[in-house]
Design an enzyme around this catalytic site. Structure first.
Site, PDB file in Angstrom:
ATOM      1  N   GLU A  33      38.083  36.231  40.721  1.00  0.00           N
ATOM      2  CA  GLU A  33      37.716  37.058  41.328  1.00  0.00           C
ATOM      3  C   GLU A  33      36.034  37.176  42.550  1.00  0.00           C
ATOM      4  OE1 GLU A  33      36.421  40.796  39.344  1.00  0.00           O
ATOM      5  OE2 GLU A  33      37.561  40.834  37.997  1.00  0.00           O
ATOM      6  N   GLU A  36      36.259  39.641  31.565  1.00  0.00           N
ATOM      7  CA  GLU A  36      34.767  39.736  31.403  1.00  0.00           C
ATOM      8  C   GLU A  36      33.844  39.650  29.821  1.00  0.00           C
ATOM      9  OE1 GLU A  36      33.499  40.773  36.085  1.00  0.00           O
ATOM     10  OE2 GLU A  36      33.548  42.098  34.621  1.00  0.00           O
TER      11      GLU A  36
END
Ligand code: BGP
Length: 473
Positions: A370, A179
């Protein structure tokens, strides 16, 4: 029709949320160790309150995590039993280079991951390795100021060269930074940045961003040179932005938010800075510390695939609206969506939208690394856990990804749901925000035996994998 035959089903974890053993095997301290559970967590994660060591009166869940360090054989055996094709996990940088700037790596740390990867292969599980999942050795923070410093590029090159060389033949899928866009929202957690009084935060953040982008491109180059079989991905905290209304102001605002999010991936996937970013730098009087060599490295070393996390979409408006919770990026409350117990809005169709938008934008294979539902589980008297809510959430999201592949033609490599085994929450530091198919006996204060047990969803996911996503009942 259907998903590709070699579709990589599995689960994802991060070292700092499950490994524990923070002071074993020669490991050095890292930023992620000293982010406590409780009210001040966010101030510290954002770099607004300085905490560079353990302090009295705080509870630090990463110290023990779920003790994966000592339980990895048992945990990987359970993943194997579910039929995992891949296991996404991360390396703790300070296990390999305890302070970050040593000349030679710590053999005990290297050996630990070698053992973990070999354990995966025993079950036919392909490791998918995140090189940095929010962690940065404390030595690099104290001495160099984390990613604000250009020297970080060299330390990262050293780290990645060590990893690609040592694990050649054992690992072929890598993600450079988890991220990466989180750097903008939680700079201490994402990039080891602590702000000084009165400094230009914009400048610090985008300087650090540039360093990470260049480091990521170098890692891609090194990986391909060491083993042409290596596949390198970037990783985005994904989820499209919806305009709250059809007011053109809202629509344009949503486009700007999408750009802010995709900015990093635009560089990693295309190899150059997009014009909208260069214009914004100009407006902010920010001179990008970009050398000629940087331009070349970025250009020649774009990623092989684009990976992202997806929990929800975000709805934004130029008008002050009610804020809704989310993973580090919040927006307005979408009246069409239900939310989790933590206020994260549930939007399976949004996954199809996000997949399509990313595929249209980059034309590279995608990987959902995810997705999942954080929920409170109840252990029944007989020890069972009936987590139908988790099954429902995942079923709907898997259906959506299948439609994106089968009807829209998106090229999707795999799906690793978040937290196949319960672990510490990144945003709250809680254990009670559980994602797993495997329950771990540990609570928010650190009590519990750490014993593992299967939830109802365990067998469900096993069936999903065995049928390559066809049997979702
Ligand atoms: C992402 C992070 C993960 C993970 C996940 C779930 O942002 O990459 O590390 O934790 O979100 O978030 P949380 O743990 O806060 O529920």
């Amino acid at each position: 029709m259907g998903l590709r035959k070699d579709f990589l089903w599995g689960g994802a974890t991060a070292a700092n949320q499950c490994e524990g053993a923070y002071n074993e095997g020669g490991r050095g301290l890292a930023n992620v160790d000293v982010i406590p559970h409780g009210e001040e967590r966010w101030k510290i994660a954002r770099g607004e309150k300085v905490m560079l060591d353990f302090e009295d009166g705080y509870y630090y869940p990463a110290k023990v995590g779920i003790d994966f360090y000592h339980h990895y054989k048992e945990d990987i055996a359970l993943f194997g039993e579910m039929g995992f094709k891949t296991y996404r996990m991360s390396i703790a940088w300070s296990r390999i280079y305890p302070n970050g700037d040593e000349e030679t790596p710590n053999e005990e740390g290297l050996q630990f991951y070698e053992d973990v990867f070999k354990e995966c292969h025993k079950y036919g599980i392909e490791p998918l390795v995140t090189i940095t999942h929010f962690d940065c050795p404390m030595g690099l923070i104290k001495k160099y100021g984390g990613w604000r410093n250009r020297k970080m590029i060299d330390f990262y090159k050293r780290l990645t060269t060590t990893l690609f060389t040592r694990y050649k033949g054992l690992v072929k899928y890598w993600l450079t930074f988890n991220e990466i866009n989180v750097l903008l929202h939680a700079p201490f957690m994402g990039a080891g940045i602590v702000f000084e009084e009165g400094e230009d935060r914009y400048k610090v953040l985008y300087t650090a961003a540039h360093h990470e982008l260049v480091a990521s491109a170098w890692a891609t180059k090194i990986a391909h040179e060491i083993d042409p079989e290596n596949k390198i991905g970037c990783m985005l905290a994904g989820g499209s932005f919806y305009p709250y209304s059809c007011d053109p102001e809202d629509v344009f605002f949503a486009l700007q938010k999408d750009r802010e999010n995709c900015f990093f991936i635009d560089v990693q996937a295309r190899g150059y800075y997009p014009n909208y970013a260069l214009k914004e730098f100009e407006r902010n009087n920010f001179e990008l510390p970009c050398t000629e060599e940087d331009v070349k490295i970025l250009k020649e070393n774009t990623v092989d695939f684009v990976s992202f996390s997806y929990y929800q979409t975000r709805t934004v408006s130029v008008k002050p609206e009610m804020q809704s919770a989310g993973n580090l990026l919040s927006g307005a409350k979408n009246p069409y969506l239900k939310a989790s117990e933590w206020g994260w809005q549930i939007d399976p169709l949004g996954l199809r939208t996000t997949l399509n938008e990313l595929y249209d934008r980059y034309q590279k294979p995608l990987f959902i690394v995810e997705n999942g539902l954080g929920a409170k589980d109840v252990v029944e008297e007989d020890g069972s856990i009936q987590d139908d809510y988790r099954i429902d959430y995942m079923r709907e999201h898997i259906k959506a990804l299948k439609v994106a592949v089968e009807e829209d033609g998106v090229d999707l490599l795999g799906y690793t749901m978040w937290g196949p085994i319960d672990l510490v929450s990144a945003s709250t530091g809680e254990m009670s925000k559980r994602y797993g198919f495997i329950y771990v006996d540990r609570d928010d204060e650190g009590n519990g035996t750490l014993a593992r047990s299967k939830k109802k969803s365990f067998d469900w996911y096993k069936k999903v994998i065995a049928s390559n996503g066809e049997d979702l009942d």
